[in-house]
Scaffold this active site. Structure first.
Site, PDB file in Angstrom:
ATOM      1  N   ASP A 652       8.854  12.423 -28.706  1.00  0.00           N
ATOM      2  CA  ASP A 652       9.812  11.502 -28.095  1.00  0.00           C
ATOM      3  C   ASP A 652       9.355  10.080 -28.466  1.00  0.00           C
ATOM      4  O   ASP A 652       8.213   9.873 -28.899  1.00  0.00           O
ATOM      5  CB  ASP A 652       9.878  11.700 -26.585  1.00  0.00           C
ATOM      6  CG  ASP A 652      11.148  11.080 -26.001  1.00  0.00           C
ATOM      7  OD1 ASP A 652      11.834  10.320 -26.724  1.00  0.00           O
ATOM      8  OD2 ASP A 652      11.465  11.348 -24.835  1.00  0.00           O
TER       9      ASP A 652
HETATM   10  C1  BGC Z   1      14.316   9.395 -24.666  1.00  0.00           C
HETATM   11  C2  BGC Z   1      14.867  10.373 -25.674  1.00  0.00           C
HETATM   12  C3  BGC Z   1      15.693   9.635 -26.674  1.00  0.00           C
HETATM   13  C4  BGC Z   1      14.820   8.598 -27.359  1.00  0.00           C
HETATM   14  C5  BGC Z   1      15.525   7.788 -28.427  1.00  0.00           C
HETATM   15  C6  BGC Z   1      13.597   8.241 -25.333  1.00  0.00           C
HETATM   16  O1  BGC Z   1      13.316   7.232 -24.418  1.00  0.00           O
HETATM   17  O2  BGC Z   1      13.461  10.054 -23.764  1.00  0.00           O
HETATM   18  O3  BGC Z   1      15.615  11.360 -25.030  1.00  0.00           O
HETATM   19  O4  BGC Z   1      16.260  10.518 -27.604  1.00  0.00           O
HETATM   20  O5  BGC Z   1      14.348   7.696 -26.373  1.00  0.00           O
HETATM   21  O6  BGC Z   1      16.432   6.922 -27.861  1.00  0.00           O
END
Ligand code: BGC
Length: 728
Positions: A652
């Protein structure tokens, strides 16, 4: 860029996911009647929860009020509508940042006299209550959070005083406290969730009776928040202990606390009624099939869901009284007509995880199958005996895993893609190039569609010169997030989709979504989100599907299959056990082995095994002491060795890594690569080749081998080789 063909199915899904919990005195639908609509969310409609899962720039969408006004059979009270339009102008909601939620009492206060006068002019009333939670924002056990606020309760009281027939619509992504339904004798209640850009119109379809509700709860609604076993300890900062083990959601309530349920898992009403009869069964080796006739016995067309639950014998392990094994939604059935459906499941898929043997087993003894409209209503339709216990998997000793890990790159390549070619290509890359390749850059990389979450692959001059294209990954589960301001379609949120219980519909919807993703030159969509609703308080429940792993896994699989119709890779996330937002970068989910396998990983296992999953995003949290981004047990032993996954795993965004007992850090990427989590998302744009993490140092001191880096490079490149960006 918006694809025109998505709106229709998005509207259908938003309507079919709404769950009608109560409907006394034919309060709904409203046909050729006058209605007054109360509550600010008739205008300030919440299309989505907050954060990356809902930050889609939509075109102007119809609000519920506008959609009701456009219905020929609904005469909306003009004075109340004008009053709300005026009040909202004076007191707008000030949080316009898509990443914020607010627990203040946002509902507007109105005078008793206004309600009284409206009641004299109209036949019925609708009250819309809204709640927005999201990424980084769990719900709070306070008024305006899990509980209705002072002004919301006041409004319901006012309306209940002057109206016999009124409906409360809940525009939210989480289950809220529902004690007010009985307290204020509310005759009709429906969760309309966050229905996306078409949600306003979909709510009018339901209210007007054009569509009969057919959604079913994907979570249990308990009498009180304290009745959920997850509530105790939910907000502990450092670690969340999953002490209820496998007894999450209805598994707990049906087995241990049936009197603590207001609305059971799988529950939902229609405007019509159905009769379900089981007409036969067939057992062919491990496949159990049941046949049903579903007859519409009411006065309007509608859809019904038949849910199958099993009860397993407590021979070696204890089990919940009911576990969802399969389900099927009918097509639209006209009054007096019926549909024959068959529903099957494989007994192997209902195996239990024995912690002592570290193995999946099918126990001997009597299995009972129940069928019905929800977990409570389900009646016994079949029982059968398994004579002898079967152990389905052997415990893999650490040595075997080690050799698998090495074999995976050096000897035994997955055969699907031009593997020799990629292998030779990788052998030619320098250590520095390999190190660069295991980073994505973003957000808003200029190498790919503007405003998206990441570019990866050919993101340095050297990698790009070698012919690796820059691939584009974009949020999220409910539609494309482009922070450039570019418009896209916002589809209903995950929980709404799960409540449709309609696998073909979800697959079709994501096929349309995939078309739009392709149109915007994006290769991967960062969704679906598929963590379980362990608690009704988790801020991201709106993005996720359900408290049940089978419903979640089958929904996610449908989404991935749909996206793949247009060559788009759905990135299932967040692997694993991100069931709370508080302290999300650092909290440890402490989960007993059996619950980890049978509940929290099961949904991912179903998706990986039953759909073309090519990419997975790990979660921020730790799972039993190790960050999911550097957890070899999750991303090598289970995901690859046990489930056979051969695609790429990404972290993530800005996740932390660690090794056992050591401090967490965003720089410990050797630990990430050693766990076979292939790519770090994300470093600042232009920095992939020079980022100062521990990769190069670890190559030097032997904590990381070139073979391990090559293995991740292979996982990344063999995935890129299947993406649309290869056409560049
Ligand atoms: C989130 C993800 C997301 C990523 C990109 C993170 O903060 O937990 O689910 O895909 O950001 O935006």
């Amino acid at each position: 860029m918006i694809s025109d063909s998505i709106a229709k199915i998005s509207r259908e899904a938003a309507a079919d996911g709404a769950v009608l919990l109560k409907n006394e005195n034919n309060t709904l639908p409203i046909i050729n009647e006058r209605v007054a609509v109360f509550g600010r969310y008739q205008i300030d409609y919440l299309k989505s929860g907050s954060g990356s899962g809902g930050s889609v720039n939509t075109e102007n969408c119809m609000t519920p009020l506008e959609a009701f006004e456009a219905e020929p059979g609904i005469e909306v009270d003009r004075e109340i509508a004008a009053m709300y339009r005026e009040l909202i102008k004076k007191r707008p909601i000030r949080i316009h940042n898509a990443f914020l939620s607010d627990f203040k009492d946002l509902e507007l206060e109105i005078e008793n006299a206004a309600v009284k006068a409206a009641a004299a002019r109209t036949d019925k009333a609708i009250v819309i209550i809204g709640r927005r939670l999201g990424e980084g924002f769990d719900n709070v056990p306070k008024p305006g959070g899990y509980y209705l606020s002072k002004n919301e309760l006041r409004l319901i009281r006012q309306v209940s005083r002057y109206y016999k027939k009124f409906a409360v619509l809940l525009n939210c992504g989480n289950i809220l406290d529902m004690s007010w339904v009985n307290k204020y004798k509310v005759p009709a209640v429906m969760y309309i969730w966050h229905g996306g850009g078409e949600g306003g119109k979909a709510s009018a379809d339901l209210i007007s009776g054009k569509v009969a509700p057919s959604g079913r709860l994907s979570d249990t609604i308990a009498v009180s928040l304290k009745d959920y076993p997850s509530t105790d300890g939910f907000f502990k900062k450092k670690s969340v202990v999953y002490k209820e083990g496998i007894y999450t959601g209805y598994r707990h309530f049906e087995t241990n606390a049936s009197d603590k349920v207001l609305y059971p898992f799988g529950y939902g009403l229609s405007y019509t009624s159905f009769d379900i009869s089981c007409t036969g069964y067939n057992i062919n080796k491990n496949i159990i099939s049941l046949y049903f006739n579903v007859r519409n016995t009411g006065n309007c067309s509608g859809k019904e869901v038949v849910e199958l639950y099993i009860n397993k014998p407590d021979t070696a392990l204890d089990h919940p009284l009911r576990e969802l094994a399969a389900f099927r939604k009918t097509r639209l059935i006209n009054p007096g007509e019926s549909e024959s459906i068959d529903i099957s499941f494989n007994i192997k898929d209902t195996a239990s995880y024995d912690e002592e043997r570290s193995a999946w087993i099918i126990e001997s003894g009597k299995y009972i199958v129940y069928a019905g409209k929800n977990v409570r209503d389900a009646k016994e339709v079949l029982s059968f005996e398994v004579q002898k216990e079967k152990q389905l998997s052997k415990k893999l000793p650490p040595a075997a895993l080690q050799s698998f890990t090495n074999k995976h790159y050096n000897e035994d390549f997955p055969t699907a893609v031009k593997n020799d070619h990629i292998k030779e290509f990788i052998a030619e890359l320098t250590d520095n190039e390999l190190c660069a390749l295991v980073h994505g850059e973003g957000m808003n990389s200029r190498r790919v569609t503007s405003g998206t979450a990441a570019a990866f692959g050919g993101i340095t001059r050297r990698l790009s010169k070698k012919g690796i294209p820059a691939a584009c990954a974009s949020d999220g589960p409910s539609g494309i997030r482009m922070d450039s301001g570019e418009k896209a379609s916002l589809i209903p949120c995950g929980v709404c989709l799960a409540c449709t219980w309609d696998i073909p519909l979800i697959e079709q919807l994501y096929a349309e979504e995939g078309k739009e993703v392709a149109l915007n030159k994006i290769d991967m969509l960062l969704g679906p989100g598929m963590n379980l609703h362990r608690s009704p308080l988790c801020g991201r429940n709106f993005e996720y599907f359900s408290e049940d792993p089978y419903l979640t896994g089958t929904m996610a699989a449908a989404a991935v299959r749909g996206l793949m119709e247009h060559g788009i890779v759905g990135v299932i996330k967040h692997f694993a056990a991100n069931n709370r937002e508080k302290n999300r970068f650092d909290a440890d989910s402490v989960i007993p082995e059996r619950a980890l396998h049978e509940i929290y990983l099961k949904s991912f296992e179903i998706a990986v095994k039953s759909s073309p999953v090519k990419a997975i995003m790990t979660s921020y949290n730790l799972v039993n002491g190790l960050h999911a981004a550097s957890n070899p047990k999750l991303t090598t032993d289970i995901l690859r060795a046990e489930w056979g996954f051969s695609g790429m795993v990404m972290t993530d965004w800005w996740a932390k890594c660690n090794s056992r007992g050591a401090r967490s850090s965003r720089m410990k990427l050797a630990e990430m690569i050693n766990a076979q989590n292939d790519i770090y998302m994300v470093v600042p744009n232009g920095m992939a080749g020079v980022w100062q993490d521990n990769l190069k140092k670890s190559l030097k001191n032997g904590k990381l081998t070139r073979a391990a880096l090559e293995r991740s490079a292979y996982n990344i490149l063999s995935t890129i080789a299947q993406l649309r960006c290869m056409d560049k």
